[in-house]
Design a protein around this motif. Structure first.
Motif, PDB file in Angstrom:
ATOM      1  N   SER A   1      12.339 -28.739  53.786  1.00  0.00           N
ATOM      2  CA  SER A   1      13.291 -27.647  53.490  1.00  0.00           C
ATOM      3  C   SER A   1      13.863 -27.787  52.086  1.00  0.00           C
ATOM      4  O   SER A   1      14.052 -26.791  51.384  1.00  0.00           O
ATOM      5  CB  SER A   1      14.433 -27.624  54.501  1.00  0.00           C
TER       6      SER A   1
ATOM      7  N   LYS B   1       4.542 -18.512  65.017  1.00  0.00           N
ATOM      8  CA  LYS B   1       3.905 -17.746  63.934  1.00  0.00           C
ATOM      9  C   LYS B   1       2.465 -18.173  63.702  1.00  0.00           C
ATOM     10  O   LYS B   1       1.568 -17.345  63.610  1.00  0.00           O
ATOM     11  CB  LYS B   1       4.663 -17.935  62.606  1.00  0.00           C
TER      12      LYS B   1
ATOM     13  N   ASP C   1       9.055 -15.749  54.137  1.00  0.00           N
ATOM     14  CA  ASP C   1       9.376 -14.725  53.136  1.00  0.00           C
ATOM     15  C   ASP C   1       8.150 -13.888  52.793  1.00  0.00           C
ATOM     16  O   ASP C   1       8.065 -13.317  51.716  1.00  0.00           O
ATOM     17  CB  ASP C   1       9.878 -15.415  51.859  1.00  0.00           C
ATOM     18  N   ILE C   2       7.178 -13.841  53.693  1.00  0.00           N
ATOM     19  CA  ILE C   2       5.913 -13.161  53.363  1.00  0.00           C
ATOM     20  C   ILE C   2       6.139 -11.651  53.236  1.00  0.00           C
ATOM     21  O   ILE C   2       5.716 -11.028  52.274  1.00  0.00           O
ATOM     22  CB  ILE C   2       4.821 -13.475  54.419  1.00  0.00           C
TER      23      ILE C   2
ATOM     24  N   ASP D   1      16.937 -22.821  55.916  1.00  0.00           N
ATOM     25  CA  ASP D   1      16.015 -21.785  55.428  1.00  0.00           C
ATOM     26  C   ASP D   1      16.723 -20.435  55.257  1.00  0.00           C
ATOM     27  O   ASP D   1      16.414 -19.678  54.344  1.00  0.00           O
ATOM     28  CB  ASP D   1      14.820 -21.618  56.384  1.00  0.00           C
TER      29      ASP D   1
ATOM     30  N   ARG E   1       1.925 -32.717  58.891  1.00  0.00           N
ATOM     31  CA  ARG E   1       2.753 -32.517  60.098  1.00  0.00           C
ATOM     32  C   ARG E   1       3.638 -33.726  60.395  1.00  0.00           C
ATOM     33  O   ARG E   1       4.386 -33.720  61.361  1.00  0.00           O
ATOM     34  CB  ARG E   1       1.871 -32.271  61.341  1.00  0.00           C
TER      35      ARG E   1
ATOM     36  N   ALA F   1       2.321 -24.750  55.469  1.00  0.00           N
ATOM     37  CA  ALA F   1       1.467 -25.915  55.222  1.00  0.00           C
ATOM     38  C   ALA F   1       1.384 -26.229  53.725  1.00  0.00           C
ATOM     39  O   ALA F   1       1.262 -27.387  53.324  1.00  0.00           O
ATOM     40  CB  ALA F   1       0.071 -25.672  55.788  1.00  0.00           C
TER      41      ALA F   1
ATOM     42  N   ALA G   1      11.187 -26.694  49.669  1.00  0.00           N
ATOM     43  CA  ALA G   1      10.964 -25.237  49.759  1.00  0.00           C
ATOM     44  C   ALA G   1      12.133 -24.441  49.185  1.00  0.00           C
ATOM     45  O   ALA G   1      12.023 -23.241  48.988  1.00  0.00           O
ATOM     46  CB  ALA G   1      10.711 -24.836  51.208  1.00  0.00           C
TER      47      ALA G   1
ATOM     48  N   TYR H   1       3.885 -25.609  51.513  1.00  0.00           N
ATOM     49  CA  TYR H   1       5.154 -26.277  51.180  1.00  0.00           C
ATOM     50  C   TYR H   1       5.133 -27.726  51.653  1.00  0.00           C
ATOM     51  O   TYR H   1       5.640 -28.633  50.999  1.00  0.00           O
ATOM     52  CB  TYR H   1       6.346 -25.533  51.799  1.00  0.00           C
ATOM     53  N   ARG H   2       4.503 -27.935  52.797  1.00  0.00           N
ATOM     54  CA  ARG H   2       4.393 -29.305  53.320  1.00  0.00           C
ATOM     55  C   ARG H   2       3.486 -30.153  52.421  1.00  0.00           C
ATOM     56  O   ARG H   2       3.756 -31.338  52.195  1.00  0.00           O
ATOM     57  CB  ARG H   2       3.848 -29.273  54.754  1.00  0.00           C
TER      58      ARG H   2
ATOM     59  N   ARG I   1       8.535 -22.479  44.807  1.00  0.00           N
ATOM     60  CA  ARG I   1       8.237 -21.216  45.494  1.00  0.00           C
ATOM     61  C   ARG I   1       7.349 -20.319  44.630  1.00  0.00           C
ATOM     62  O   ARG I   1       6.426 -19.688  45.125  1.00  0.00           O
ATOM     63  CB  ARG I   1       9.516 -20.464  45.886  1.00  0.00           C
TER      64      ARG I   1
HETATM   65  O1   DC Z   1       6.579 -23.299  59.196  1.00  0.00           O
HETATM   66  P1   DC Z   1       6.780 -24.761  58.756  1.00  0.00           P
HETATM   67  O2   DC Z   1       7.709 -25.522  59.640  1.00  0.00           O
HETATM   68  O3   DC Z   1       5.498 -25.469  58.527  1.00  0.00           O
HETATM   69  O4   DC Z   1       7.502 -24.623  57.332  1.00  0.00           O
HETATM   70  C1   DC Z   1       7.855 -25.749  56.590  1.00  0.00           C
HETATM   71  C2   DC Z   1       9.019 -25.449  55.664  1.00  0.00           C
HETATM   72  O5   DC Z   1       8.623 -24.585  54.618  1.00  0.00           O
HETATM   73  C3   DC Z   1      10.247 -24.836  56.321  1.00  0.00           C
HETATM   74  O6   DC Z   1      11.397 -25.598  55.978  1.00  0.00           O
HETATM   75  C4   DC Z   1      10.378 -23.479  55.711  1.00  0.00           C
HETATM   76  C5   DC Z   1       9.541 -23.528  54.488  1.00  0.00           C
HETATM   77  N1   DC Z   1       8.789 -22.289  54.297  1.00  0.00           N
HETATM   78  C6   DC Z   1       9.314 -21.372  53.421  1.00  0.00           C
HETATM   79  O7   DC Z   1      10.407 -21.589  52.900  1.00  0.00           O
HETATM   80  N2   DC Z   1       8.645 -20.224  53.152  1.00  0.00           N
HETATM   81  C7   DC Z   1       7.479 -19.973  53.754  1.00  0.00           C
HETATM   82  N3   DC Z   1       6.825 -18.839  53.462  1.00  0.00           N
HETATM   83  C8   DC Z   1       6.927 -20.908  54.673  1.00  0.00           C
HETATM   84  C9   DC Z   1       7.618 -22.053  54.923  1.00  0.00           C
END
Ligand code: DC
Length: 233
Positions: A106, A16, A139-140, A192, A97, A36, A109, A38-39, A115
């Motif tokens: 997770s 993605k 979830d975009i 997720d 990272r 990023a 998130a 959420y991280r 959220r």
């Molecule tokens: O894409 P990633 O691995 O960097 O995402 C990190 C965490 O964030 C993954 O566990 C899912 C969550 N996440 C989410 O729940 N909703 C999003 N829009 C993006 C990431």
């Protein structure tokens, strides 16, 4: 006015972010990797709330994480075409990272309060961007920008995603490593997909792209062609 957003969703390591960054470059748009953010929330909780969560983060108080995000603050800064997460003014693009963040993210998130905050932050920066933003996440297309004119859902088998992730890290994708990595990815996908709030799933009107046998160049070209058709003029 048409919302100038392309939503790219899909499981971990489905390409993605690489796709999003290259599509944004071709279109002259910006790119936002919502994972990023959420991280960054997870990193801030780890650094400031310690191991309150009993080792896994589940016990962290969601209100305290959101308060931290406001106080530190956690923000998105536009660097070139990329929105990068910052914590207390420091670019944390690399720090988020780390393995310690990856294993906890997770759980963070899955918190509805977190959220809501992340969604509002994404909507705020997108509203302010004059050209358009390619946003990637889980979830975009379903929750954050349900009116996005173009939604893409990327998939690939866990084994292929594991191979890509290992190669990215500079590790040889031998059978044992691929087995271990694809198990870890599948566990994160399950977490997720099965969470009650904004689970990972394609929007009803998303274009599904299985990239198992498709090169990055090819998948970027497909999304750019779809974008040119949807965002004429
Ligand atoms: O894409 P990633 O691995 O960097 O995402 C990190 C965490 O964030 C993954 O566990 C899912 C969550 N996440 C989410 O729940 N909703 C999003 N829009 C993006 C990431």
């Amino acid at each position: 006015m048409t919302l100038r957003v392309i939503a790219i969703d899909g499981p971990a390591a489905s390409g993605k972010s690489s796709t999003g960054a290259l599509v944004a470059e071709r279109l002259g748009w910006a790119h936002l990797d919502s994972g990023a953010l959420y991280r960054a929330m997870t990193l801030a909780a780890l650094d400031n709330l310690g191991d309150e969560g009993g080792g896994k983060g589940e016990g962290w108080n969601p209100q305290r994480i959101v308060a931290l995000a406001q106080e530190l603050p956690i923000t998105l800064a536009l660097v070139g075409r990329e929105f990068v997460p910052t914590v207390a003014g420091v670019d944390v693009e690399e720090a988020v990272r780390s393995e310690r963040v990856t294993t906890r993210v997770s759980a963070v998130a899955a918190l509805p309060e977190v959220r809501a905050w992340v969604n509002a932050e994404q909507q705020r920066v997108v509203r302010q961007h004059p050209a358009g933003v390619v946003v990637d996440g889980r979830d975009i297309g379903t929750v954050v920008f349900p009116d996005a004119p173009l939604k893409v859902f990327l998939t690939a088998t866990p084994e292929e995603r594991a191979r890509r992730r290992l190669t990215q890290r500079g590790q040889a994708p031998d059978a044992e490593r691929v087995r271990r990595e694809s198990q870890a990815l599948a566990a994160r996908d399950d977490a997720d997909r099965e969470r009650p709030v904004a689970p990972l799933k394609p929007a009803a009107d998303a274009v599904l792209l299985d990239t198992t046998h498709v090169s990055l160049e090819e998948q970027v070209a497909r999304v750019v062609a779809l974008a040119r058709a949807r965002f004429r003029g």
